[in-house]
Design a protein around this motif. Sequence first.
Motif, PDB file in Angstrom:
ATOM      1  N   GLU A 367       0.855  -1.183   0.000  1.00 12.01           N
ATOM      2  CA  GLU A 367       0.000   0.000   0.000  1.00 12.01           C
ATOM      3  C   GLU A 367       0.897   1.242   0.000  1.00 12.01           C
ATOM      4  OE1 GLU A 367      -3.034  -0.154  -0.499  1.00 12.01           O
ATOM      5  OE2 GLU A 367      -3.831  -2.041   0.319  1.00 12.01           O
ATOM      6  N   GLU A 368       0.292   2.400  -0.108  1.00 11.59           N
ATOM      7  CA  GLU A 368       1.076   3.641  -0.173  1.00 11.59           C
ATOM      8  C   GLU A 368       1.912   3.857   1.085  1.00 11.59           C
ATOM      9  OE1 GLU A 368      -0.669   7.112  -2.789  1.00 11.59           O
ATOM     10  OE2 GLU A 368      -2.253   6.318  -1.489  1.00 11.59           O
ATOM     11  N   ASP A 369       1.424   3.368   2.235  1.00 13.79           N
ATOM     12  CA  ASP A 369       2.169   3.569   3.478  1.00 13.79           C
ATOM     13  C   ASP A 369       3.230   2.507   3.712  1.00 13.79           C
ATOM     14  OD1 ASP A 369       0.635   1.374   4.083  1.00 13.79           O
ATOM     15  OD2 ASP A 369      -0.258   2.198   5.909  1.00 13.79           O
ATOM     16  N   GLY A 370       3.416   1.599   2.743  1.00 10.78           N
ATOM     17  CA  GLY A 370       4.440   0.567   2.867  1.00 10.78           C
ATOM     18  C   GLY A 370       3.949  -0.740   3.460  1.00 10.78           C
ATOM     19  N   THR A 371       2.685  -0.814   3.851  1.00  4.93           N
ATOM     20  CA  THR A 371       2.143  -2.062   4.388  1.00  4.93           C
ATOM     21  C   THR A 371       2.147  -3.138   3.310  1.00  4.93           C
ATOM     22  OG1 THR A 371       0.700  -0.838   5.897  1.00  4.93           O
ATOM     23  CG2 THR A 371       0.150  -3.148   5.490  1.00  4.93           C
ATOM     24  N   LEU A 372       2.635  -4.305   3.657  1.00  7.91           N
ATOM     25  CA  LEU A 372       2.737  -5.394   2.685  1.00  7.91           C
ATOM     26  C   LEU A 372       1.369  -6.010   2.431  1.00  7.91           C
ATOM     27  CD1 LEU A 372       4.567  -7.185   0.935  1.00  7.91           C
ATOM     28  CD2 LEU A 372       4.880  -8.670   2.935  1.00  7.91           C
ATOM     29  N   VAL A 373       1.022  -6.118   1.158  1.00  7.24           N
ATOM     30  CA  VAL A 373      -0.253  -6.702   0.747  1.00  7.24           C
ATOM     31  C   VAL A 373      -0.069  -8.142   0.292  1.00  7.24           C
ATOM     32  CG1 VAL A 373      -2.154  -6.555  -0.911  1.00  7.24           C
ATOM     33  CG2 VAL A 373      -1.192  -4.464   0.085  1.00  7.24           C
ATOM     34  N   GLY A 374       0.973  -8.386  -0.467  1.00  6.76           N
ATOM     35  CA  GLY A 374       1.202  -9.725  -1.009  1.00  6.76           C
ATOM     36  C   GLY A 374       2.331  -9.694  -2.025  1.00  6.76           C
ATOM     37  N   VAL A 375       2.315 -10.657  -2.922  1.00  6.04           N
ATOM     38  CA  VAL A 375       3.391 -10.780  -3.903  1.00  6.04           C
ATOM     39  C   VAL A 375       2.804 -11.236  -5.232  1.00  6.04           C
ATOM     40  CG1 VAL A 375       3.914 -13.199  -3.340  1.00  6.04           C
ATOM     41  CG2 VAL A 375       5.725 -11.726  -4.247  1.00  6.04           C
ATOM     42  N   VAL A 376       3.407 -10.781  -6.317  1.00  7.00           N
ATOM     43  CA  VAL A 376       3.053 -11.236  -7.657  1.00  7.00           C
ATOM     44  C   VAL A 376       4.249 -11.977  -8.232  1.00  7.00           C
ATOM     45  CG1 VAL A 376       2.435 -10.543 -10.007  1.00  7.00           C
ATOM     46  CG2 VAL A 376       1.442  -9.352  -8.066  1.00  7.00           C
ATOM     47  N   THR A 377       4.025 -13.175  -8.740  1.00  9.24           N
ATOM     48  CA  THR A 377       5.105 -14.003  -9.267  1.00  9.24           C
ATOM     49  C   THR A 377       4.986 -14.168 -10.773  1.00  9.24           C
ATOM     50  OG1 THR A 377       3.854 -16.059  -8.995  1.00  9.24           O
ATOM     51  CG2 THR A 377       5.161 -15.304  -7.102  1.00  9.24           C
ATOM     52  N   PHE A 378       6.080 -14.621 -11.383  1.00  9.58           N
ATOM     53  CA  PHE A 378       6.048 -14.937 -12.809  1.00  9.58           C
ATOM     54  C   PHE A 378       4.968 -15.977 -13.102  1.00  9.58           C
ATOM     55  CE2 PHE A 378      10.687 -13.652 -13.823  1.00  9.58           C
ATOM     56  CZ  PHE A 378      10.254 -12.413 -14.277  1.00  9.58           C
ATOM     57  N   ALA A 379       4.848 -16.961 -12.213  1.00  7.92           N
ATOM     58  CA  ALA A 379       3.863 -18.021 -12.433  1.00  7.92           C
ATOM     59  C   ALA A 379       2.449 -17.443 -12.518  1.00  7.92           C
ATOM     60  CB  ALA A 379       3.943 -19.068 -11.318  1.00  7.92           C
ATOM     61  N   GLY A 380       2.149 -16.476 -11.650  1.00 10.82           N
ATOM     62  CA  GLY A 380       0.836 -15.845 -11.685  1.00 10.82           C
ATOM     63  C   GLY A 380       0.607 -15.079 -12.977  1.00 10.82           C
ATOM     64  N   MET A 381       1.638 -14.391 -13.445  1.00 10.27           N
ATOM     65  CA  MET A 381       1.537 -13.658 -14.703  1.00 10.27           C
ATOM     66  C   MET A 381       1.313 -14.611 -15.870  1.00 10.27           C
ATOM     67  SD  MET A 381       4.736 -11.026 -14.244  1.00 10.27           S
ATOM     68  CE  MET A 381       5.166 -10.355 -12.645  1.00 10.27           C
ATOM     69  N   ILE A 382       2.081 -15.703 -15.885  1.00  7.99           N
ATOM     70  CA  ILE A 382       1.970 -16.677 -16.977  1.00  7.99           C
ATOM     71  C   ILE A 382       0.571 -17.284 -17.010  1.00  7.99           C
ATOM     72  CG2 ILE A 382       2.785 -18.931 -17.794  1.00  7.99           C
ATOM     73  CD1 ILE A 382       5.566 -18.155 -16.745  1.00  7.99           C
TER      74      ILE A 382
END
Length: 393
Positions: A367-382
């Motif tokens: 988020e804008e304040d730096g709070t971690l939301v999650g992660v996006v991986t190559f596998a998810g993009m593929i």
Amino acid sequence: MAVSILSHEVSDLCLGKPALSSLSASATVGDALSALKRSGDLFLSVWSCDRLHHCNSPRPDRVDFEGCKCVGKVCLVDVICFLSGEDNLKNPGRALQEPVSVLLNSKVPGLVRHLEPHANLLDAIDVILGGAQNLVIPLHNPFTRKKLLSKSAANSTLHNNREYCWLAQEDIIRYLLNSIGVFSPTPNHTIESLDIIDSESFFTVHYDDPASSALPLISQSLIKQTSVAILDTDGKLIGEISPFTLNFCDATVAAAIATLSAGELMAYIDFRDPPEDLLRLVKDRLEERNLGPALDLIEEESGISSLSSYSSSSDEEFGMGRSGGIAGNSAGVRSTAQTIVCYPWSSLVAVMIQALSHRVSCTWVIEEDGTLVGVVTFAGMIKVLRERLKSTA
């Protein structure tokens, strides 16, 4: 256009790829460490054939010939994680004599898969989405069979009288990005709307946690091709422990993992030459825990002043600073402080370009304040692009 892309063979993605450097399954951990240092490669392929001349003989035994397969890959991070165990720190000499198989993830089959060069792109994507990290592809070789057979049996790039390369998720993404217009309008959608943000199964530790507590997470992040996020007490991202960065460290960083906190380790591996205070801290804590053998190995291998030397001899495979700013460094060796981040409203194509330009296989979502939301991986993009291909084919 979609039909044209799907008709492409995986051999099209192998153009210009170097032949795999390899190691026999009968090798030891010490052999793997030496080979990694000698070759300058970030990864070595491990092959089932015990002796290279068996599968490269002009008249190979049929069973040996067909049985010579790539069964996995090893990198310096595997060695580091193995040596970081308490028992191995107490007797590193014995640990280095263990078979290289202890470094392979036997509980996670299929990380490396063979695929014929005539397989189409969709086949390759399906295998990747099925859990494979690397696809082993035979290379077209301009040499005649006679010339190939005349190569020395010690040539570690030759198996079954052929040379091989491998394709990774990064190669698939890079290839698809070159035809990104085919996938319109999907690439312009936000990663949040595409539901590719993994907000549950990513790995985190807090700044003051022992670095050793992150050890199993580092091993898992190597398998999942992500990183271990380092959070402050408010859940904000302040850095990461990245297998990519660790792969450029000296193997003796295992001692730092065993003795430092996660935050201290992040600082330790940020520098080509770690600060003297951290080097002294590692040494003192080794002595406090009666881990003299580990200290002896460190001093013998590289000297206490070069515990975490970097290597930049290979460009094979695989932000936010501590001050909260987004780093803008180009591809290459990155410090853990230059963690690559995006936002839920970032577009898919923007995140793809960001990940490829920084040579990372995952991007942290904050988020804008730096709070971690999650992660996006190559596998998810593929996965998203594959679904788009099928719907337009």
